[in-house]
Write a protein that holds these residues in place. Structure first.
Motif, PDB file in Angstrom:
ATOM      1  N   LEU A 204       0.819  -1.208   0.000  1.00 31.77           N
ATOM      2  CA  LEU A 204       0.000   0.000   0.000  1.00 31.77           C
ATOM      3  C   LEU A 204       0.855   1.261   0.000  1.00 31.77           C
ATOM      4  CD1 LEU A 204      -2.854   1.395   0.582  1.00 31.77           C
ATOM      5  CD2 LEU A 204      -2.138   1.330   2.973  1.00 31.77           C
ATOM      6  N   THR A 205       0.463   2.258  -0.783  1.00 31.28           N
ATOM      7  CA  THR A 205       1.106   3.573  -0.745  1.00 31.28           C
ATOM      8  C   THR A 205       0.050   4.640  -0.466  1.00 31.28           C
ATOM      9  OG1 THR A 205       0.875   3.872  -3.155  1.00 31.28           O
ATOM     10  CG2 THR A 205       2.928   2.911  -2.339  1.00 31.28           C
ATOM     11  N   ASN A 206       0.427   5.628   0.325  1.00 31.24           N
ATOM     12  CA  ASN A 206      -0.453   6.727   0.696  1.00 31.24           C
ATOM     13  C   ASN A 206       0.063   8.039   0.132  1.00 31.24           C
ATOM     14  OD1 ASN A 206      -2.167   5.421   3.058  1.00 31.24           O
ATOM     15  ND2 ASN A 206      -0.041   4.844   3.437  1.00 31.24           N
ATOM     16  N   ASP A 207      -0.866   8.928  -0.185  1.00 32.88           N
ATOM     17  CA  ASP A 207      -0.528  10.291  -0.593  1.00 32.88           C
ATOM     18  C   ASP A 207      -1.512  11.216   0.114  1.00 32.88           C
ATOM     19  OD1 ASP A 207       0.183  12.657  -1.778  1.00 32.88           O
ATOM     20  OD2 ASP A 207       0.158  11.893  -3.820  1.00 32.88           O
ATOM     21  N   VAL A 208      -1.008  11.998   1.066  1.00 34.25           N
ATOM     22  CA  VAL A 208      -1.859  12.825   1.921  1.00 34.25           C
ATOM     23  C   VAL A 208      -1.473  14.294   1.791  1.00 34.25           C
ATOM     24  CG1 VAL A 208      -2.625  13.262   4.288  1.00 34.25           C
ATOM     25  CG2 VAL A 208      -2.010  10.939   3.590  1.00 34.25           C
ATOM     26  N   GLU A 209      -2.474  15.164   1.768  1.00 33.64           N
ATOM     27  CA  GLU A 209      -2.234  16.598   1.889  1.00 33.64           C
ATOM     28  C   GLU A 209      -3.365  17.211   2.711  1.00 33.64           C
ATOM     29  OE1 GLU A 209      -0.708  19.823  -1.132  1.00 33.64           O
ATOM     30  OE2 GLU A 209      -2.910  19.802  -1.195  1.00 33.64           O
ATOM     31  N   ILE A 210      -3.027  17.797   3.827  1.00 33.39           N
ATOM     32  CA  ILE A 210      -3.991  18.454   4.703  1.00 33.39           C
ATOM     33  C   ILE A 210      -3.567  19.904   4.868  1.00 33.39           C
ATOM     34  CG2 ILE A 210      -5.022  18.500   7.006  1.00 33.39           C
ATOM     35  CD1 ILE A 210      -4.438  15.495   7.162  1.00 33.39           C
ATOM     36  N   ILE A 211      -4.478  20.823   4.568  1.00 35.21           N
ATOM     37  CA  ILE A 211      -4.157  22.250   4.609  1.00 35.21           C
ATOM     38  C   ILE A 211      -4.902  22.913   5.762  1.00 35.21           C
ATOM     39  CG2 ILE A 211      -4.297  24.443   3.373  1.00 35.21           C
ATOM     40  CD1 ILE A 211      -3.997  22.899   0.777  1.00 35.21           C
ATOM     41  N   VAL A 212      -4.137  23.616   6.595  1.00 37.84           N
ATOM     42  CA  VAL A 212      -4.687  24.326   7.747  1.00 37.84           C
ATOM     43  C   VAL A 212      -4.417  25.817   7.572  1.00 37.84           C
ATOM     44  CG1 VAL A 212      -4.571  24.620  10.250  1.00 37.84           C
ATOM     45  CG2 VAL A 212      -4.283  22.330   9.242  1.00 37.84           C
ATOM     46  N   ASP A 213      -5.441  26.612   7.793  1.00 36.88           N
ATOM     47  CA  ASP A 213      -5.300  28.069   7.727  1.00 36.88           C
ATOM     48  C   ASP A 213      -4.542  28.550   8.955  1.00 36.88           C
ATOM     49  OD1 ASP A 213      -5.938  30.939   8.096  1.00 36.88           O
ATOM     50  OD2 ASP A 213      -7.272  30.634   6.391  1.00 36.88           O
ATOM     51  N   LYS A 214      -3.445  29.248   8.766  1.00 34.88           N
ATOM     52  CA  LYS A 214      -2.624  29.682   9.886  1.00 34.88           C
ATOM     53  C   LYS A 214      -3.335  30.722  10.744  1.00 34.88           C
ATOM     54  CE  LYS A 214       1.753  30.516   9.427  1.00 34.88           C
ATOM     55  NZ  LYS A 214       3.050  30.999   8.909  1.00 34.88           N
ATOM     56  N   GLN A 215      -4.160  31.540  10.114  1.00 34.77           N
ATOM     57  CA  GLN A 215      -4.784  32.642  10.853  1.00 34.77           C
ATOM     58  C   GLN A 215      -5.826  32.150  11.852  1.00 34.77           C
ATOM     59  OE1 GLN A 215      -6.402  35.725   8.383  1.00 34.77           O
ATOM     60  NE2 GLN A 215      -7.080  36.969  10.107  1.00 34.77           N
ATOM     61  N   ASP A 216      -6.654  31.207  11.439  1.00 32.29           N
ATOM     62  CA  ASP A 216      -7.732  30.771  12.331  1.00 32.29           C
ATOM     63  C   ASP A 216      -7.596  29.321  12.804  1.00 32.29           C
ATOM     64  OD1 ASP A 216      -8.421  29.332  10.056  1.00 32.29           O
ATOM     65  OD2 ASP A 216     -10.069  30.663   9.510  1.00 32.29           O
ATOM     66  N   SER A 217      -6.520  28.627  12.389  1.00 30.84           N
ATOM     67  CA  SER A 217      -6.260  27.238  12.808  1.00 30.84           C
ATOM     68  C   SER A 217      -7.422  26.311  12.478  1.00 30.84           C
ATOM     69  CB  SER A 217      -5.955  27.175  14.311  1.00 30.84           C
ATOM     70  OG  SER A 217      -4.768  27.855  14.620  1.00 30.84           O
ATOM     71  N   LEU A 218      -8.017  26.495  11.307  1.00 34.31           N
ATOM     72  CA  LEU A 218      -9.081  25.633  10.825  1.00 34.31           C
ATOM     73  C   LEU A 218      -8.579  24.800   9.649  1.00 34.31           C
ATOM     74  CD1 LEU A 218     -12.124  28.081  10.861  1.00 34.31           C
ATOM     75  CD2 LEU A 218     -11.635  26.255  12.500  1.00 34.31           C
ATOM     76  N   ILE A 219      -8.955  23.526   9.638  1.00 35.96           N
ATOM     77  CA  ILE A 219      -8.629  22.676   8.497  1.00 35.96           C
ATOM     78  C   ILE A 219      -9.487  23.097   7.314  1.00 35.96           C
ATOM     79  CG2 ILE A 219      -8.699  20.329   7.572  1.00 35.96           C
ATOM     80  CD1 ILE A 219      -8.145  19.294  10.379  1.00 35.96           C
ATOM     81  N   ARG A 220      -8.847  23.443   6.227  1.00 31.43           N
ATOM     82  CA  ARG A 220      -9.574  23.879   5.035  1.00 31.43           C
ATOM     83  C   ARG A 220      -9.809  22.737   4.052  1.00 31.43           C
ATOM     84  NH1 ARG A 220     -12.128  28.599   6.132  1.00 31.43           N
ATOM     85  NH2 ARG A 220     -10.746  29.948   7.344  1.00 31.43           N
ATOM     86  N   SER A 221      -8.874  21.797   3.978  1.00 32.52           N
ATOM     87  CA  SER A 221      -9.059  20.691   3.038  1.00 32.52           C
ATOM     88  C   SER A 221      -8.217  19.500   3.462  1.00 32.52           C
ATOM     89  CB  SER A 221      -8.696  21.104   1.608  1.00 32.52           C
ATOM     90  OG  SER A 221      -7.309  21.386   1.504  1.00 32.52           O
ATOM     91  N   MET A 222      -8.701  18.317   3.061  1.00 36.83           N
ATOM     92  CA  MET A 222      -7.969  17.076   3.249  1.00 36.83           C
ATOM     93  C   MET A 222      -8.059  16.298   1.942  1.00 36.83           C
ATOM     94  SD  MET A 222      -9.411  15.944   7.033  1.00 36.83           S
ATOM     95  CE  MET A 222      -8.008  14.923   7.493  1.00 36.83           C
ATOM     96  N   ALA A 223      -6.920  15.908   1.405  1.00 36.58           N
ATOM     97  CA  ALA A 223      -6.893  15.125   0.168  1.00 36.58           C
ATOM     98  C   ALA A 223      -6.105  13.856   0.429  1.00 36.58           C
ATOM     99  CB  ALA A 223      -6.250  15.923  -0.965  1.00 36.58           C
ATOM    100  N   TYR A 224      -6.671  12.735  -0.003  1.00 36.74           N
ATOM    101  CA  TYR A 224      -6.043  11.448   0.270  1.00 36.74           C
ATOM    102  C   TYR A 224      -6.180  10.524  -0.924  1.00 36.74           C
ATOM    103  CZ  TYR A 224      -5.006   6.936   2.390  1.00 36.74           C
ATOM    104  OH  TYR A 224      -4.463   5.710   2.661  1.00 36.74           O
TER     105      TYR A 224
END
Length: 259
Positions: A204-224
């Motif tokens: 198995l291979t994984n490819d993950v990208e999770i983006i967090v807004d620095k200003q409000d510390s909210l997760i904006r997107s998760m890609a897997y």
């Protein structure tokens, strides 16, 4: 590998697939859309974890801020794009736009292919089979209707954060992973409520990208994305969710016929 009858069974989205994308298995082709909805949602494959954000203890400042901000999120919009396939079979797909309001019970308005498909409010749930609105309140709860909530996304992120690499820009914290990790695969399998059954994950291979807004510390997107192969064949899981409109969701109303 032993694959369940419904690969995405613990999402009401499988009923949506059956109703508006022709996604029901051939041996169930004679079932009506409303029957398919009920059968699908009554056979969950992933147990919903009853975990609270406050239960997570951490000395990681960035994670602590994300957890603190998540406690104040009462509503949001989530756009989900999900695909799963096994053994070269026809992929099961979902594209959903969800407005979600937390509460006891939560309320949600789920759209697929630009059409209203599922609406739940005050414990009453209606599903649109393409012709009529069907009351499925006795067959399903909101946790089965939609599992990729912001709370579950944050819990999943907390579980795997130590395995992710961090890239920082002026505006974002970008967490990534490329490579093997059973823990990461199992975390996203649970988040997306997908059940592959017994599979060999050694390739198995994984490819993950999770983006967090620095200003409000909210997760904006998760890609897997994950892909692998065992003696029975290949398997793939691809999911992306984007969160917007935090605490800015209007009233969610049941269909007129239910008023």
């Amino acid at each position: 590998m032993k694959v369940p009858k419904y690969l995405l069974a613990s999402l009401a989205v499988t009923a949506i697939l059956a109703g508006c994308q022709g996604g029901a298995p051939e041996d169930d082709a004679e079932m009506s859309s409303d029957e398919s909805a009920v059968e699908t949602t009554e056979t969950p494959t992933t147990e919903v974890e009853d975990r609270q954000l406050s239960e997570i203890e951490t000395d990681d400042d960035s994670l602590a801020k994300i957890l603190e901000q998540a406690e104040g999120i009462e509503s949001y919009e989530a756009i989900l794009d999900l695909t799963a396939a096994v053994d070269g079979g026809q992929p099961e797909k979902l594209e959903a736009d969800v407005r979600f309001k937390d509460g006891d019970p939560p309320a949600l308005h789920l759209m697929a292919e630009g059409e209203d498909r599922t609406i739940s409010k005050d414990g009453t749930t209606f599903y649109n089979n393409g012709t009529d609105w069907i009351d499925i309140s006795d067959s399903i709860n909101v946790s089965q209707l939609y599992h990729v909530t912001y709370k579950n996304a944050v819990l999943s992120f907390a579980d795997i954060k130590s395995e992710l690499e961090l890239e920082e820009t002026d505006d974002e914290l970008i967490y990534t992973l490329q490579g093997k990790s059973d823990a990461v695969f199992e975390t996203f399998e649970a988040l997306f409520a997908v059940e592959f059954g017994n599979i060999d994950t050694s390739q198995l291979t994984n490819d993950v990208e999770i983006i967090v807004d620095k200003q409000d510390s909210l997760i904006r997107s998760m890609a897997y994305d994950a892909e692998g192969e065992d003696a029975e064949g290949t398997y793939e899981l691809s999911g992306e969710v984007t969160f917007t409109s935090f605490n800015d969701i209007g009233e969610i109303a049941l269909p007129e016929m239910a008023q």
